[in-house]
Design an enzyme around this catalytic site. Sequence first.
Site, PDB file in Angstrom:
ATOM      1  NE  ARG A 170      -3.964   0.540   1.745  1.00 55.81           N
ATOM      2  CZ  ARG A 170      -5.234   0.692   2.131  1.00 55.81           C
ATOM      3  NH1 ARG A 170      -5.538   1.501   3.126  1.00 55.81           N
ATOM      4  NH2 ARG A 170      -6.207   0.043   1.530  1.00 55.81           N
ATOM      5  CG  HIS A 182      -8.174   0.154  -3.341  1.00 56.12           C
ATOM      6  ND1 HIS A 182      -7.472  -0.978  -2.966  1.00 56.12           N
ATOM      7  CD2 HIS A 182      -8.860   0.549  -2.232  1.00 56.12           C
ATOM      8  CE1 HIS A 182      -7.732  -1.249  -1.699  1.00 56.12           C
ATOM      9  NE2 HIS A 182      -8.568  -0.342  -1.229  1.00 56.12           N
ATOM     10  CB  CYS A 231     -14.015   1.662  -0.876  1.00 58.98           C
ATOM     11  SG  CYS A 231     -13.545   3.388  -0.677  1.00 58.98           S
ATOM     12  CG  ASP A 282     -13.312   6.678  -1.930  1.00 58.21           C
ATOM     13  OD1 ASP A 282     -13.350   6.613  -0.684  1.00 58.21           O
ATOM     14  OD2 ASP A 282     -12.256   6.558  -2.582  1.00 58.21           O
ATOM     15  NE  ARG A 340     -10.635  -5.100  -0.310  1.00 52.65           N
ATOM     16  CZ  ARG A 340      -9.832  -4.147   0.178  1.00 52.65           C
ATOM     17  NH1 ARG A 340     -10.348  -3.086   0.760  1.00 52.65           N
ATOM     18  NH2 ARG A 340      -8.520  -4.209   0.032  1.00 52.65           N
TER      19      ARG A 340
END
Length: 344
Positions: A130, A157, A292, A252, A320
């Site tokens: 990340r 992402h 998200c 988002d 996820r």
Amino acid sequence: MASRATIERRTDSVPVQKDPDILAAAARLAGEDLCSVGDLSSGEVRAILKLGHEVKRNPREYRHALDAKQMVLMFEKASLRTRLSFETGMNTMGGNAIFVDQTSSPLGEREAIADVARNVERWVDIIVLRTYAHDTITEMAANSRVPVVNALSDFEHPCQALADFMTLEEHFGTVAGLNFTYVGDGNNVCHSLMLAGAQLGANVTIATPRGYSPDIEIVTKAREMAQANGCEVNLTQDPQAAASGADAVYTDVCVSMGFEHESTKRAPIFRPFQVNEALMQKAAGNAVFMHCLPARRNAEVTDSVLDGPQSIVFDQAENRMHAQKALLLLLLGGLANVPAFSEQ
Ligand code: CP
Ligand code: NVA
């Protein structure tokens, strides 16, 4: 209460162990990186989702699939969902996760990224990153002999988008022909959603304020994919028009990690793009709301929508783990250790 989107309306007639998309993806993706959704063919995106559904249905079948595999997570930014879903996913398949906090020591600062890659690959089987700069991920991938996975960069992402479309498949049965609308910043999440939606045949509409539209190269790539898959990618600056008739409305934060210094400037620009009950009224009657997470409550989305009956945000969060388990299985060749796959 938000409905739990576990509706089993999938009608796949081919057993998952013989699914041509999964078999082709298992052969092609073993040892590969995932830096962008654009690295995946349409069939590979479908395969990851199909395997994600399967792993979610039958987790015990996969509990030794990655025995003794080592995964390192090197994160320059904060995380709740991504860290925990990768760690739990790996742990429940027999592997091990090692977390390295890079928040106070960005990759490439103490040591060249290529040298980090050449060290880390000697100890682990997969590197999950990340980062701020997307180039950090592609540079690590170019210099590592073990797979590198993008767990969020400033540009994309991909793991989020895979889980999100898996969640939509659960809810609607298929996403082909679905009207998927994203409202807000043309950011990393938006980019990966556009590419994944286009690969899966969803009609993707993106509504952003002027000056915050998605990257033109991503738009071009997503439109090429859409054309090949019989769907459309459209951009607008009108959130009402974008939400009109949508099956899914996604938003988002308007200030992503790394852009905090722009908060004051962005707040008024994004106010008309808030997802609230009035905007959801424009969508189809059975539309879902997606995010998200983490959400800035009553900024990009109101409490009433986030906590309302159309919200499937916690199903997205759960998925996820399942979608990433599927990805890990494919990148690490783990299906060879699953009797149902290896004994056919
Ligand atoms: N959605 C997501 O990536 O969440 P985290 O930042 O908590 O990992
Ligand atoms: N766009 C957000 C997503 C967080 C999961 C960010 O990059 O901060």
